[in-house]
Structure formats: C-alpha cells, structure tokens
Scaffold this motif. Structure first.
Motif, PDB file in Angstrom:
ATOM      1  N   ALA A  24       8.648   3.688   0.423  1.00 11.27           N
ATOM      2  CA  ALA A  24       7.272   3.674  -0.071  1.00 11.27           C
ATOM      3  C   ALA A  24       7.270   3.533  -1.586  1.00 11.27           C
ATOM      4  O   ALA A  24       7.946   4.294  -2.290  1.00 11.27           O
ATOM      5  N   ALA A  25       6.502   2.563  -2.068  1.00 11.94           N
ATOM      6  CA  ALA A  25       6.460   2.273  -3.507  1.00 11.94           C
ATOM      7  C   ALA A  25       5.141   2.722  -4.103  1.00 11.94           C
ATOM      8  O   ALA A  25       4.095   2.692  -3.434  1.00 11.94           O
ATOM      9  N   THR A  55       3.156  -3.030  -9.153  1.00  6.48           N
ATOM     10  CA  THR A  55       2.493  -4.033  -8.326  1.00  6.48           C
ATOM     11  C   THR A  55       3.471  -4.505  -7.252  1.00  6.48           C
ATOM     12  O   THR A  55       4.153  -5.523  -7.395  1.00  6.48           O
ATOM     13  N   PHE A  56       3.512  -3.743  -6.181  1.00  3.89           N
ATOM     14  CA  PHE A  56       4.495  -3.945  -5.120  1.00  3.89           C
ATOM     15  C   PHE A  56       4.515  -5.389  -4.623  1.00  3.89           C
ATOM     16  O   PHE A  56       5.587  -5.963  -4.405  1.00  3.89           O
ATOM     17  N   SER A  57       3.361  -5.991  -4.460  1.00  2.15           N
ATOM     18  CA  SER A  57       3.283  -7.333  -3.873  1.00  2.15           C
ATOM     19  C   SER A  57       3.884  -8.412  -4.771  1.00  2.15           C
ATOM     20  O   SER A  57       4.052  -9.560  -4.339  1.00  2.15           O
ATOM     21  N   ARG A 117      21.537  -7.602  13.660  1.00  2.00           N
ATOM     22  CA  ARG A 117      21.340  -6.194  14.047  1.00  2.00           C
ATOM     23  C   ARG A 117      20.235  -5.527  13.236  1.00  2.00           C
ATOM     24  O   ARG A 117      19.540  -4.646  13.738  1.00  2.00           O
ATOM     25  N   PHE A 118      20.097  -5.908  11.976  1.00  2.00           N
ATOM     26  CA  PHE A 118      19.110  -5.299  11.084  1.00  2.00           C
ATOM     27  C   PHE A 118      17.986  -6.294  10.801  1.00  2.00           C
ATOM     28  O   PHE A 118      18.223  -7.506  10.731  1.00  2.00           O
ATOM     29  N   THR A 119      16.783  -5.763  10.598  1.00  2.00           N
ATOM     30  CA  THR A 119      15.631  -6.586  10.244  1.00  2.00           C
ATOM     31  C   THR A 119      14.870  -5.945   9.098  1.00  2.00           C
ATOM     32  O   THR A 119      14.482  -4.769   9.197  1.00  2.00           O
ATOM     33  N   ILE A 120      14.670  -6.694   8.030  1.00  2.00           N
ATOM     34  CA  ILE A 120      13.877  -6.207   6.899  1.00  2.00           C
ATOM     35  C   ILE A 120      12.466  -6.767   7.031  1.00  2.00           C
ATOM     36  O   ILE A 120      12.265  -7.929   7.442  1.00  2.00           O
ATOM     37  N   SER A 121      11.486  -5.953   6.690  1.00  2.00           N
ATOM     38  CA  SER A 121      10.091  -6.377   6.709  1.00  2.00           C
ATOM     39  C   SER A 121       9.332  -5.603   5.650  1.00  2.00           C
ATOM     40  O   SER A 121       9.845  -4.637   5.078  1.00  2.00           O
ATOM     41  N   ARG A 122       8.103  -6.030   5.386  1.00  2.00           N
ATOM     42  CA  ARG A 122       7.301  -5.334   4.392  1.00  2.00           C
ATOM     43  C   ARG A 122       5.838  -5.406   4.782  1.00  2.00           C
ATOM     44  O   ARG A 122       5.398  -6.331   5.474  1.00  2.00           O
ATOM     45  N   ASP A 123       5.092  -4.411   4.297  1.00  2.00           N
ATOM     46  CA  ASP A 123       3.652  -4.364   4.468  1.00  2.00           C
ATOM     47  C   ASP A 123       3.056  -4.172   3.074  1.00  2.00           C
ATOM     48  O   ASP A 123       3.064  -3.053   2.544  1.00  2.00           O
ATOM     49  N   ASN A 124       2.582  -5.249   2.490  1.00  2.00           N
ATOM     50  CA  ASN A 124       2.078  -5.159   1.114  1.00  2.00           C
ATOM     51  C   ASN A 124       0.794  -4.340   1.016  1.00  2.00           C
ATOM     52  O   ASN A 124       0.491  -3.806  -0.050  1.00  2.00           O
ATOM     53  N   ASN A 130       2.259  -0.933   0.646  1.00  2.00           N
ATOM     54  CA  ASN A 130       3.281  -0.792  -0.403  1.00  2.00           C
ATOM     55  C   ASN A 130       4.585  -0.226   0.153  1.00  2.00           C
ATOM     56  O   ASN A 130       5.209   0.666  -0.455  1.00  2.00           O
ATOM     57  N   THR A 131       4.985  -0.759   1.288  1.00  2.00           N
ATOM     58  CA  THR A 131       6.161  -0.218   1.967  1.00  2.00           C
ATOM     59  C   THR A 131       7.061  -1.343   2.466  1.00  2.00           C
ATOM     60  O   THR A 131       6.564  -2.354   2.980  1.00  2.00           O
ATOM     61  N   VAL A 132       8.358  -1.133   2.330  1.00  2.00           N
ATOM     62  CA  VAL A 132       9.351  -2.035   2.906  1.00  2.00           C
ATOM     63  C   VAL A 132      10.144  -1.251   3.947  1.00  2.00           C
ATOM     64  O   VAL A 132      10.367  -0.047   3.785  1.00  2.00           O
TER      65      VAL A 132
END
Length: 116
Positions: A23-24, A28-30, A67-74, A77-79
C-alpha cells in the motif's frame, strides 16, 4: 512522508500460495512503475517482478515466471504479488519498490517462509 507498506507474508507449505500487498501513500502512485524484490539470508537483493505505471506491461524473473503474478490497482494505490506453487527457495524478505524518473522508494519488507 512517503510510505510503502507491505503485508501478506507468512509461513506456507511448499506448493502453497500467498498474496502480498504493498500500500502506497503520499506520492502519485499512478505515475510510478512498481516492482517486487526479495532478499534471502546471506544473499543479495534480487528482482522478482515489475509492472508499468498503467499496469499495461509486466515482466518477471525467470525463477518465478509462470508462478507469480504482479498486478496493481491505481484507485487503491496498491500493488500485489500473487505467488503460487511456492518453493523453499522462495523464502526471503519481499520488498516493494516505486520508481519514477526522479524518485525511488522502498518498503520495509515482509517475510515469506516456505517450509513443511
């Protein structure tokens, strides 16, 4: 001040799954590319996964690909880092990093231990 706070680590058996969150706040996370790194005891910190500021581009270390997946929700403010099929070699402290042209920020890390 700028904060990156990781959570979701813990103890999991081989073959299990965990989802890490970062959590950021106060930047300006985006506008920032985000990535995950990890550091095992006695080893250097290594790259795990990265995602562009819009989420349209990702890349992974060969050791975690598939095996791993990175994602984000602007909006939040979380990756995230979804980790499946975990192995003992995945045991490490996991850190998130935010990077722009001007700045780089690191979180404090969250411990992931894969053991039976």
């Amino acid at each position: 001040q700028v904060q990156l706070v990781e959570s979701g680590g813990g103890l999991v058996q081989p073959g299990g799954s965990l989802r890490l969150s970062c959590a950021a706040s106060r930047f300006t996370f985006s506008s920032y590319a985000m990535s995950w790194y990890r550091q095992a005891p006695g080893k250097e910190r290594e790259f795990v996964a990265a995602i562009s500021s819009t989420g349209g581009s990702t890349n992974y270390a060969d050791s975690v690909k598939g095996r791993f997946t990175i994602s984000r929700d602007n909006a939040k403010n979380t990756v995230y880092l979804q980790m499946n099929s975990l192995k003992p070699d995945d045991t490490a402290v996991y850190y998130c990093k935010g990077r722009s042209v001007l700045d780089t920020y690191w979180g404090q890390g969250t411990q992931v231990t894969v053991s039976s």
